[in-house]
Write an enzyme that holds these catalytic residues in place. Structure first.
Site, PDB file in Angstrom:
ATOM      1  N   GLY A  36       0.824  -1.201   0.000  1.00 15.36           N
ATOM      2  CA  GLY A  36       0.000   0.000   0.000  1.00 15.36           C
ATOM      3  C   GLY A  36       0.854   1.245   0.000  1.00 15.36           C
ATOM      4  O   GLY A  36       2.046   1.223   0.339  1.00 15.36           O
ATOM      5  N   GLY A  50       0.290   5.698   0.629  1.00 18.61           N
ATOM      6  CA  GLY A  50      -0.620   6.797   0.912  1.00 18.61           C
ATOM      7  C   GLY A  50       0.129   8.096   1.047  1.00 18.61           C
ATOM      8  O   GLY A  50       1.307   8.217   0.674  1.00 18.61           O
ATOM      9  N   ALA A  51      -0.569   9.096   1.603  1.00 22.22           N
ATOM     10  CA  ALA A  51       0.026  10.427   1.724  1.00 22.22           C
ATOM     11  C   ALA A  51       1.221  10.434   2.659  1.00 22.22           C
ATOM     12  O   ALA A  51       2.117  11.249   2.531  1.00 22.22           O
ATOM     13  CB  ALA A  51      -1.033  11.411   2.228  1.00 22.22           C
ATOM     14  N   LYS A 104       4.940   0.509   8.141  1.00 17.77           N
ATOM     15  CA  LYS A 104       4.723   1.769   7.437  1.00 17.77           C
ATOM     16  C   LYS A 104       6.024   2.573   7.473  1.00 17.77           C
ATOM     17  O   LYS A 104       6.513   2.923   8.542  1.00 17.77           O
ATOM     18  CB  LYS A 104       3.606   2.587   8.070  1.00 17.77           C
ATOM     19  CG  LYS A 104       3.344   3.914   7.336  1.00 17.77           C
ATOM     20  CD  LYS A 104       2.492   4.870   8.154  1.00 17.77           C
ATOM     21  CE  LYS A 104       1.065   4.447   8.205  1.00 17.77           C
ATOM     22  NZ  LYS A 104       0.225   5.484   8.865  1.00 17.77           N
ATOM     23  N   GLY A 164       3.275   7.602   3.466  1.00 17.94           N
ATOM     24  CA  GLY A 164       4.385   6.734   3.124  1.00 17.94           C
ATOM     25  C   GLY A 164       3.926   5.419   2.534  1.00 17.94           C
ATOM     26  O   GLY A 164       2.776   5.246   2.150  1.00 17.94           O
ATOM     27  N   LYS A 165       4.855   4.459   2.470  1.00 19.99           N
ATOM     28  CA  LYS A 165       4.585   3.136   1.940  1.00 19.99           C
ATOM     29  C   LYS A 165       4.351   2.155   3.077  1.00 19.99           C
ATOM     30  O   LYS A 165       4.870   2.306   4.166  1.00 19.99           O
ATOM     31  CB  LYS A 165       5.763   2.643   1.087  1.00 19.99           C
ATOM     32  CG  LYS A 165       5.971   3.393  -0.214  1.00 19.99           C
ATOM     33  CD  LYS A 165       7.132   2.777  -0.990  1.00 19.99           C
ATOM     34  CE  LYS A 165       7.347   3.518  -2.309  1.00 19.99           C
ATOM     35  NZ  LYS A 165       8.481   2.956  -3.073  1.00 19.99           N
ATOM     36  N   VAL A 166       3.576   1.101   2.767  1.00 23.83           N
ATOM     37  CA  VAL A 166       3.325   0.031   3.733  1.00 23.83           C
ATOM     38  C   VAL A 166       3.834  -1.273   3.136  1.00 23.83           C
ATOM     39  O   VAL A 166       3.504  -1.616   1.993  1.00 23.83           O
ATOM     40  CB  VAL A 166       1.827  -0.078   4.065  1.00 23.83           C
ATOM     41  CG1 VAL A 166       1.596  -1.203   5.058  1.00 23.83           C
ATOM     42  CG2 VAL A 166       1.308   1.236   4.628  1.00 23.83           C
ATOM     43  N   ASP A 178      -9.522  10.849  10.064  1.00 20.20           N
ATOM     44  CA  ASP A 178      -9.446  10.313   8.702  1.00 20.20           C
ATOM     45  C   ASP A 178     -10.167   8.966   8.634  1.00 20.20           C
ATOM     46  O   ASP A 178      -9.625   7.985   8.138  1.00 20.20           O
ATOM     47  CB  ASP A 178      -7.995  10.175   8.260  1.00 20.20           C
ATOM     48  CG  ASP A 178      -7.861  10.009   6.740  1.00 20.20           C
ATOM     49  OD1 ASP A 178      -8.860  10.240   6.030  1.00 20.20           O
ATOM     50  OD2 ASP A 178      -6.770   9.634   6.265  1.00 20.20           O
TER      51      ASP A 178
END
Length: 966
Positions: free
Chosen positions: A678, A680-681, A702, A683-685, A803
């Site tokens: 994954g 997102g805003a 993360k 970072g990476k997972v 969120d």
């Protein structure tokens, strides 16, 4: 006997002797202290060894006549346990306040016998069971009884109306069984406050209510009362506040209320009232707030509205009112808030609305207003929110209105307005949303629009704007949505778009834009929708666009050339590039060898050499890595302080929140791009498979972007600090577990439990929604709601997620839900917390949050309501199938047009239809436009559990959780 044991015995004997020397009342409260759990040590100072004058102990007051306890003021001290029965022997006790603690068990019947008790406040605890019958026959002197906000059950205690000395009776928000009010309540001649909100009341309001001549505050809101508002209510000559909202009352608003000289607040909203608004109502000399919204009121707006002398807040939206507003409305009253939306009001906007210079919010959307916006509104510098969409307004916007200094939201969509966007907009430093689509605006977008430091959404579609996009627009780093489709804009897309790190939607379709597609668009971490179709763009499709995870990509009907990037050549984007004849899909390079001739051979050789070079580099890298692991195996703790050989190995700091069987080396070895699950805003997972076995054999890691902290809010905490501070101490089955955090310089890692089924959003909208039948969806809702309720109600102080969305709800192997991603969470105290930037995702953000920048628990409730709508409808929160609406508006429109059944997920709405409709009502309540109308998350859990499908396996098991003190 040892000396130490002897010393302890002497201390105990000394303490006992000291306590025995105290007056009886103070010995009693020491006994009560020992019966309570006092985790905050609030009562540690109740100690005769510390002070021999117990009347000076905090939280108590003594009688003037004797050293006896007259008042115990123990509110909000985190006390726990059951009610301390020794307090029932304090015969001089007049005032007992144990409110807002964590006391449990039944209410003590013995309190009713205290002869001097005048004030009893046990609100905001967890007392359960029925109210003792002795409370109706005892209490010889009681003036105030507050039991609000507990979990009392059984029939509503109507016998409390027999306590004729009462001046204040507060029983609100207890889950009493459905019960009617007593027919005769006239005996409480001294009653000033009657607060019975959320008490399960049914039936009609008894006419005898008008006999309570001393009543100042009458609150019967949030019940299931039916029938008409009794006309006798106009006899409450001392009443200041009447709250009847959220019931099922019918009939008309009684006439004669205008004669109530002290009436300031009247709220009968969210009922089924009909008929016209009585003209005399606006003659009430002190009336400040009138809420009659969401009823079935009809008729013309009373002309007396223009004569209201004290009106501050008028909310009549969602009725069937017609006619014009009096032109003098606002001239004689200090109006601050006006909402007449969703009626059929016509005529012109009164120019006098801001005559007092106090108007803050003006909302008259979805009516039939015509004519120009009065120039006087351009001088109303107190305005913070203006919503006038979907009327018939015409002419130019008053120039000064563009630059109002406190304006958060300016919404003028769907009118016939014309003219230009004035450069004075640079003065609107607080403007967050500028929504002016579907009008006739012309001219160029002024460069000053790039000077707006808080701009989140610019929607100016379907106008006649021309000229180039201002280069300054790329400087607006707060921008979340930009919609300029269907204009006549020309020139190139501004360079520097990589600053739009919060942008989720970019729509520039149907203009005359030229030049190339900026590669920087591929660096926007949360961009979800990109439409630049029907322009004159040239050049290649930037390979950087492969980095994006888009629900919509449309670059059709341009002049793009060259080969599509490989990841954009698949069937998923089949319709995204039509109308670009010089653009081809590079799915089979060998098919072009005949055209490339000798260049193809050279290219092939070059490719072979390049591949060979890459393989060689990988072999060397693997050799170096395995050598490194062999040399450093068995020294898991050394990286945190550096190697023994003084090498330049990174210095790591690992902080664990649970017992773990891995170290930072194990984690770092798994941070391979092939393990990315994954992005997102923040970072990476990565999915990290560890060798230790057991519960933590698979974890999620993360890795935050290295410069992420630069965009952090002014609180000084970036998302790493926020997430660690929030999750590090939380223990709840429906909140993802944070194993540990690791940091070294700019590299920051968060290690979570791995939740095997991914996110709810991916499963629901990624082609696997068939795995989610209605019982599974309902169970997911309850699980997620319990996690959020824990944050809001059991954490002290409360935590707001900020969120909440389907992609932040993770599903385990049994489809149990866990709330995740706390990177923008905020700990809040009393009242809303101010933030400097909007957090959240498009389609989920509560309307008040985006323009006030004030966050409360009710912001999360709205977002969770959108998640519930996703599960009920099967639709995304935004998407092409919804048109220009978000999911909330789409659902409301569908229900109004075709009924409730029309919005249900057709794949499920069979035998589960009734259960789905019940949950749909809860979701609509959660997504109310007004925060005050949304239930708490604790109430949402209760409503969802009550709406459980009949199959027993769908019923969640509530786990007891200990409150968290953050």
């Amino acid at each position: 006997m040892t000396p130490l044991l002897l010393l302890r015995l002497l201390c105990l004997l000394s303490l006992a002797a000291t306590a025995a020397a105290l007056p009886a009342d103070f010995t009693t409260i020491l006994a009560a202290k020992s019966a309570l759990s006092d985790p905050a040590s609030a009562l540690v100072v109740w100690d005769p060894r510390l002070s021999r004058s117990p009347c000076r102990w905090p939280h108590l007051l003594c009688s003037d006549r004797s050293p006896a306890v007259a008042s115990l003021l123990l509110s909000n001290l985190s006390l726990a346990g059951t009610f301390p029965s020794p307090l029932c022997s304090l015969e001089s006790l007049a005032h007992l306040d144990l409110s807002y603690n964590s006391l449990t068990g039944p209410l003590p019947p013995c309190l009713a016998a205290l002869p001097s008790l005048t004030h009893l406040d046990l609100a905001g605890n967890e007392f359960s069971g029925q109210v003792p019958g002795s409370y109706g026959a005892g209490f010889p002197s009681l003036a105030t009884l507050s039991l609000a906000g507990n979990v009392l059950s059984g029939a509503f205690p109507g016998f409390l109306f027999d306590v004729t000395t009462l001046e204040e009776l507060l029983l609100a928000y207890n889950p009493f069984a459905p019960s009617a009010l007593p027919e005769n309540v006239s005996g409480l001649t001294s009653l000033r406050v009657l607060w019975l909100s959320g008490c399960g009341l049914v039936g009609e309001i008894p006419p005898s209510i008008g006999s309570l001549g001393s009543l100042v505050n009458l609150d019967l809101s949030t019940n299931n009362l039916t029938g008409e508002i009794p006309s006798s209510i106009r006899r409450l000559e001392n009443v200041v506040q009447i709250e009847l909202y959220s019931n099922r009352l019918t009939g008309s608003v009684p006439e004669g209320l205008g004669a109530l000289k002290r009436l300031q607040f009247l709220d009968a909203s969210m009922n089924r009232l009909s008929g016209e608004i009585p003209a005399d109502l606006f003659h009430a000399p002190s009336l400040e707030s009138l809420h009659l919204y969401q009823n079935d009121l009809s008729g013309r707006m009373p002309a007396t509205l223009g004569q209201a002398p004290a009106l501050v807040d008028l909310r009549l939206f969602t009725n069937r009112l017609v006619g014009e507003l009096p032109p003098e409305f606002g001239k004689k009253c200090p109006l601050q808030f006006l909402d007449l939306s969703d009626n059929r009001i016509s005529g012109r906007i009164p120019a006098a609305l801001c005559s007092a210079g106090k108007l803050e919010q003006l909302l008259i959307l979805n009516n039939e207003l015509f004519g120009p916006i009065p120039p006087e509104l351009g001088q109303c510098r107190t305005l913070t929110r203006v919503r006038l969409p979907n009327n018939r307004l015409s002419g130019p916007v008053p120039p000064d209105m563009w630059g109002l200094p406190h304006l958060y939201l300016l919404e003028l969509v769907g009118n016939k307005l014309s003219g230009t966007l004035d450069p004075i907009i640079a003065m609107a430093k607080n403007l967050s949303q500028l929504l002016i689509s579907d009008n006739g605006f012309t001219g160029a977008l002024p460069a000053q629009i790039g000077a707006l430091p808080a701009l989140f959404e610019l929607s100016a579609a379907n106008n006649m704007f021309s000229g180039p996009l201002p280069a300054s627009l790329a400087e607006v780093s707060t921008l979340g949505r930009l919609d300029l489709r269907n204009n006549s804009l020309s020139g190139e897309v501004p360079r520097g778009v990589r600053r739009w790190q919060k942008l989720t939607q970019l729509d520039l379709a149907n203009n005359r834009l030229t030049g190339t597609i900026p590669p920087g668009l591929g660096e926007l971490p949360v961009l979800n929708s990109l439409d630049m179709s029907n322009n004159e763009l040239i050049g290649d499709v930037p390979v950087q666009l492969e980095n994006l995870k888009l629900s919509l990509l449309n670059l059709s009907n341009n002049r793009l050339t060259g080969a599509l990037p490989p990841l954009l050549s698949g069937s998923m984007y089949r319709d995204s590039f039509v109308g670009n004849p010089a653009l081809w899909r590079d799915t089979c390079p060998s098919g072009r060898r005949a055209r490339t001739g000798r260049r193809g051979l050279v290219g092939s050789v070059t490719s072979i050499l390049a591949v060979a070079g890459v393989v060689l580099l990988l072999v060397v890298a693997w050799f170096c890595y395995t050598s490194y692991r062999r040399q450093h195996s068995g020294h898991a703790a050394e990286p945190r302080g550096g190697g023994r050989d003084g090498s330049s190995r990174p210095r790591w700091l690992l902080t664990s929140f649970h017992k773990v069987e891995f170290d930072e080396d194990d984690i770092m070895s798994c941070l391979d791009e092939d393990n990315v699950v994954g992005m997102g805003a923040a970072g990476k997972v990565y999915k990290a498979v560890l060798g230790g076995g057991g519960e933590d054999a698979v974890v999620a890691v993360k890795k935050l972007w290295g410069d992420e902290g630069k965009a952090a809010e002014s609180t000084g905490k970036d998302s790493f600090d926020a997430e660690v501070a929030t999750l590090g101490r939380i223990r709840h089955k429906n909140i993802v577990k944070l194993w540990c955090c690791i940091r070294s310089g700019d590299c920051r890692l968060l290690v979570y439990e791995y939740v095997s089924n991914g996110s709810l959003g991916d499963l629901l909208h990624g082609g696997k929604s068939g795995l989610l039948d209605w019982p599974a969806r309902h169970r997911i809702m309850v699980d997620a709601a319990e996690g959020l309720a824990y944050l809001h109600h059991d954490c002290a102080p409360p935590i707001v997620h900020r969120d909440v969305k389907s992609n932040n709800i993770l599903l385990d192997a049994e489809l149990g839900a866990k709330v995740a991603d706390f990177g923008v969470a905020r700990i809040i105290g009393n009242g809303p917390a101010a933030v400097t930037a909007i957090a959240g995702s498009c389609g989920y953000i509560a309307p008040e949050y985006s323009y006030t920048l004030r966050v409360t628990q009710k912001s999360d409730v709205y977002s969770f309501g959108v998640v519930m709508l996703e599960l009920v409808t099967g639709k995304k929160p935004i998407g092409e199938e919804l048109g220009d609406k978000d999911l909330v508006r789409w659902v409301h429109g569908g229900i109004e047009r075709d009924g409730l059944d029309s919005v249900l997920d057709p794949g499920l709405a069979g035998a589960s239809k009734d259960d789905m409709v019940t949950v749909l009502h809860v979701a609509l309540l959660c997504t109310s436009s007004l925060p005050i109308n949304r239930p708490s998350m604790k109430t949402v859990v209760k409503l969802l559990v009550e709406a459980a499908p009949p199959s027993p396996e769908s019923m969640p098991k509530a786990a007891e959780q200990r409150p968290l003190d953050v």
